[in-house]
Design a protein around this motif. Sequence first.
Motif, PDB file in Angstrom:
ATOM      1  N   THR A 124      -6.495   1.823  -9.933  1.00  0.00           N
ATOM      2  CA  THR A 124      -7.924   1.626  -9.701  1.00  0.00           C
ATOM      3  C   THR A 124      -8.467   2.670  -8.733  1.00  0.00           C
ATOM      4  O   THR A 124      -9.596   3.158  -8.904  1.00  0.00           O
ATOM      5  N   ILE A 125      -7.693   3.035  -7.732  1.00  0.00           N
ATOM      6  CA  ILE A 125      -8.147   4.072  -6.794  1.00  0.00           C
ATOM      7  C   ILE A 125      -8.335   5.401  -7.522  1.00  0.00           C
ATOM      8  O   ILE A 125      -9.303   6.129  -7.273  1.00  0.00           O
TER       9      ILE A 125
ATOM     10  N   LEU B  77      -3.198  -1.166  -7.710  1.00  0.00           N
ATOM     11  CA  LEU B  77      -4.182  -0.634  -6.764  1.00  0.00           C
ATOM     12  C   LEU B  77      -4.373   0.860  -6.965  1.00  0.00           C
ATOM     13  O   LEU B  77      -5.495   1.369  -6.990  1.00  0.00           O
TER      14      LEU B  77
ATOM     15  N   ILE C 124      -8.479   5.039   2.431  1.00  0.00           N
ATOM     16  CA  ILE C 124      -7.393   4.084   2.202  1.00  0.00           C
ATOM     17  C   ILE C 124      -6.086   4.625   2.788  1.00  0.00           C
ATOM     18  O   ILE C 124      -5.303   3.885   3.385  1.00  0.00           O
TER      19      ILE C 124
ATOM     20  N   LEU D 293     -11.546   5.206  -9.386  1.00  0.00           N
ATOM     21  CA  LEU D 293     -12.679   5.392  -8.489  1.00  0.00           C
ATOM     22  C   LEU D 293     -12.893   6.870  -8.174  1.00  0.00           C
ATOM     23  O   LEU D 293     -14.030   7.352  -8.142  1.00  0.00           O
TER      24      LEU D 293
ATOM     25  N   HIS E 222     -15.242  -1.291 -14.799  1.00  0.00           N
ATOM     26  CA  HIS E 222     -13.799  -1.099 -14.624  1.00  0.00           C
ATOM     27  C   HIS E 222     -13.101  -1.260 -15.973  1.00  0.00           C
ATOM     28  O   HIS E 222     -13.444  -2.156 -16.750  1.00  0.00           O
TER      29      HIS E 222
ATOM     30  N   PRO F  72      -0.100   3.284  -3.273  1.00  0.00           N
ATOM     31  CA  PRO F  72      -1.424   3.911  -3.169  1.00  0.00           C
ATOM     32  C   PRO F  72      -1.484   5.100  -2.213  1.00  0.00           C
ATOM     33  O   PRO F  72      -2.189   6.067  -2.489  1.00  0.00           O
TER      34      PRO F  72
ATOM     35  N   TYR G 138     -11.915  -4.479   0.463  1.00  0.00           N
ATOM     36  CA  TYR G 138     -12.699  -3.247   0.443  1.00  0.00           C
ATOM     37  C   TYR G 138     -12.707  -2.644  -0.959  1.00  0.00           C
ATOM     38  O   TYR G 138     -13.746  -2.197  -1.462  1.00  0.00           O
ATOM     39  N   LEU G 139     -11.553  -2.654  -1.602  1.00  0.00           N
ATOM     40  CA  LEU G 139     -11.448  -2.106  -2.955  1.00  0.00           C
ATOM     41  C   LEU G 139     -12.308  -2.915  -3.933  1.00  0.00           C
ATOM     42  O   LEU G 139     -12.958  -2.346  -4.820  1.00  0.00           O
ATOM     43  N   ASP G 140     -12.315  -4.227  -3.771  1.00  0.00           N
ATOM     44  CA  ASP G 140     -13.181  -5.063  -4.612  1.00  0.00           C
ATOM     45  C   ASP G 140     -14.641  -4.641  -4.461  1.00  0.00           C
ATOM     46  O   ASP G 140     -15.379  -4.557  -5.450  1.00  0.00           O
TER      47      ASP G 140
ATOM     48  N   THR H 107     -13.001   8.146  -0.498  1.00  0.00           N
ATOM     49  CA  THR H 107     -12.438   6.802  -0.690  1.00  0.00           C
ATOM     50  C   THR H 107     -10.910   6.800  -0.612  1.00  0.00           C
ATOM     51  O   THR H 107     -10.316   5.977   0.084  1.00  0.00           O
TER      52      THR H 107
ATOM     53  N   TRP I 217       0.819  -1.215   0.000  1.00  0.00           N
ATOM     54  CA  TRP I 217       0.000   0.000   0.000  1.00  0.00           C
ATOM     55  C   TRP I 217       0.850   1.260   0.000  1.00  0.00           C
ATOM     56  O   TRP I 217       0.322   2.371   0.132  1.00  0.00           O
TER      57      TRP I 217
END
Length: 216
Positions: A207-208, A204, A90, A211, A138, A29, A126-128, A86, A26
């Motif tokens: 994708t964040i 990750l 994280i 989002l 996506h 991210p 959580y991300l899923d 979001t 992480w």
Amino acid sequence: MVRIERLADLKPVHQRQAAALALWRWRTPILAFELDAEWGVDQPVLESLFRLAASPPGDKSDRAYRRAIAELCTAPLFTSEVDPDTVQLIQLETISNLLTFGELLDKPGVDEVERVVEASAGLANYLDGLVEGSLYSHPSEEAHRRHLAALADQASKGYFTSRHFAVETACHGALGVLPDSAGLLDSSTGRELLALCEDFGEELATTIQWLRMTGH
């Protein structure tokens, strides 16, 4: 049970490295996005915590980690109320896991290590949930579906949960060959494991960012 059994099979020094690798997943991210200025968190302090977690274990690195944690905890973040989006949630969960790693320095043991590793896996899950609950498809949805279709024993898991499990398994399987006195940055195997976690972290972060752009 599978996770804690795998961790219990490792030497204490390698259990600690397993926790450091869980944090490293992480690192990208949390550092890829600006921190809320009102939190007063110094990003170089966060960067130093990741590096120290990956440093050779011992009193020197432990003291340095505790000093960095003490500095981090002076930030206004720790005395104010936060309503995170979001990305910020994280970031906050990752900061919390950095604090948990500091606790295991004072109370080493498989249970404390599992807390760090479980927190990392929990963020992936959580991300899923966020991806599955999004009104938008996506960008890599088809690739994710093919990946999961090839994993018959993990068909019920989300993409990032399964990817996290695969990276975690690879890390735990390789830790036994690392020198007891070396940090993860001090051996080719350790650096390869960090790179594996970093590659996952970049995925990750992408994708964040998606989002955030789609309104989460």
